[in-house]
Design a protein around this motif. Structure first.
Motif, short mmCIF file in Angstrom:
data_model
loop_
_atom_site.label_atom_id
_atom_site.label_comp_id
_atom_site.label_asym_id
_atom_site.label_seq_id
_atom_site.Cartn_x
_atom_site.Cartn_y
_atom_site.Cartn_z
N PHE A 77 -16.61 -19.03 7.90
CA PHE A 77 -17.57 -18.16 7.24
C PHE A 77 -18.85 -17.93 8.05
O PHE A 77 -19.53 -16.94 7.84
CB PHE A 77 -17.95 -18.74 5.88
N LEU A 78 -19.20 -18.88 8.90
CA LEU A 78 -20.47 -18.81 9.63
C LEU A 78 -20.21 -18.86 11.13
O LEU A 78 -19.27 -19.51 11.57
CB LEU A 78 -21.37 -19.98 9.23
N ASP A 133 -23.51 -19.97 18.88
CA ASP A 133 -23.61 -18.51 18.89
C ASP A 133 -24.58 -17.95 17.85
O ASP A 133 -24.93 -16.79 17.89
CB ASP A 133 -22.24 -17.89 18.61
N ALA A 134 -24.99 -18.78 16.91
CA ALA A 134 -25.73 -18.28 15.75
C ALA A 134 -27.04 -17.59 16.13
O ALA A 134 -27.38 -16.55 15.58
CB ALA A 134 -26.04 -19.41 14.77
N LEU A 135 -27.76 -18.13 17.07
CA LEU A 135 -29.08 -17.56 17.38
C LEU A 135 -28.98 -16.23 18.10
O LEU A 135 -29.91 -15.43 18.05
CB LEU A 135 -29.91 -18.56 18.17
N GLY A 136 -27.86 -15.97 18.73
CA GLY A 136 -27.68 -14.68 19.38
C GLY A 136 -26.81 -13.74 18.55
O GLY A 136 -26.47 -12.66 18.98
N ILE A 156 -23.26 -9.53 10.77
CA ILE A 156 -23.81 -9.69 9.43
C ILE A 156 -22.94 -10.68 8.68
O ILE A 156 -21.72 -10.64 8.75
CB ILE A 156 -23.84 -8.33 8.70
N ILE A 157 -23.58 -11.57 7.95
CA ILE A 157 -22.86 -12.51 7.11
C ILE A 157 -22.66 -11.84 5.76
O ILE A 157 -23.63 -11.49 5.09
CB ILE A 157 -23.64 -13.83 6.99
N ARG A 158 -21.43 -11.63 5.40
CA ARG A 158 -21.10 -10.89 4.20
C ARG A 158 -21.40 -11.68 2.93
O ARG A 158 -21.27 -12.89 2.88
CB ARG A 158 -19.62 -10.49 4.22
N GLU A 159 -21.76 -10.97 1.90
CA GLU A 159 -22.11 -11.56 0.61
C GLU A 159 -20.99 -12.42 0.04
O GLU A 159 -21.23 -13.44 -0.58
CB GLU A 159 -22.47 -10.43 -0.37
N ASN A 160 -19.75 -12.01 0.28
CA ASN A 160 -18.62 -12.69 -0.34
C ASN A 160 -18.29 -14.05 0.26
O ASN A 160 -17.36 -14.71 -0.19
CB ASN A 160 -17.38 -11.80 -0.33
N VAL A 161 -19.03 -14.51 1.25
CA VAL A 161 -18.76 -15.84 1.82
C VAL A 161 -19.58 -16.94 1.15
O VAL A 161 -19.27 -18.12 1.31
CB VAL A 161 -18.99 -15.90 3.35
N ALA A 177 -26.78 -21.86 4.86
CA ALA A 177 -26.20 -21.11 5.98
C ALA A 177 -27.23 -20.92 7.10
O ALA A 177 -26.93 -21.11 8.28
CB ALA A 177 -25.66 -19.77 5.50
N ILE A 178 -28.44 -20.56 6.72
CA ILE A 178 -29.49 -20.36 7.73
C ILE A 178 -29.79 -21.68 8.44
O ILE A 178 -29.86 -21.72 9.67
CB ILE A 178 -30.77 -19.79 7.09
#
Length: 155
Positions: A41-42, A47-50, A54-59, A83-84
């Protein structure tokens, strides 16, 4: 008699994958298993900082479910914040968000209302940037966030 094929939606596929994943790890004891499941899901921590994805609402419902299984019931009430923080590599701050009663309803934060839990200019800037990955899909393009204290505008 003809049968019709129902092509599952993205939401249905995620829900089915999540449910089977949850059932396969129902005894969810290890951090490695949690991280593997969250990886669906994430973006990976590296890789997160680059990330531009978009992280979808349904996750967020499946993430909350995984956190409950892992024994983090209070965290599961704040899947967006989790998640953040996970993408920042500082999930240990979740307990402080819980203690200070910060909820996802407070998102998106601005520089002026971001809790002091997030220390340092770089971390605060990254937090604010990563939350945009969660809200880019749900906020209409014509909606503007006020970059000031809006209380005075409505009195």
């Amino acid at each position: 008699m003809s049968s019709t094929y129902h092509q599952p939606t993205v939401e249905e596929e995620i829900r089915e994958d999540s449910e089977s994943e949850l059932q396969s790890i129902i005894s969810f004891p290890t951090e490695a298993q949690l991280n593997r499941a969250l990886g669906k899901f994430l973006p990976p921590l590296d890789d997160a900082l680059g990330a531009k994805q978009i992280i979808r609402e349904n996750v967020f419902a499946p993430i909350a479910g995984l956190l409950r299984l892992y024994g983090k019931g209070e965290w599961s009430l704040r899947p967006r914040t989790f998640a953040i923080l996970r993408m920042l590599g500082c999930t240990e701050l979740m307990d402080k968000f819980v203690r200070e009663n910060w909820r996802d309803i407070s998102l998106p934060y601005t520089e002026s209302n971001l809790p002091d839990i997030i220390k340092g200019e770089v971390s605060r800037s990254r937090f604010l940037g990563l939350q945009k990955l969660e809200y880019a899909e749900t906020v209409p393009q014509d909606l503007l966030w006020l970059s000031c204290d809006s209380d005075g505008l409505f009195t």
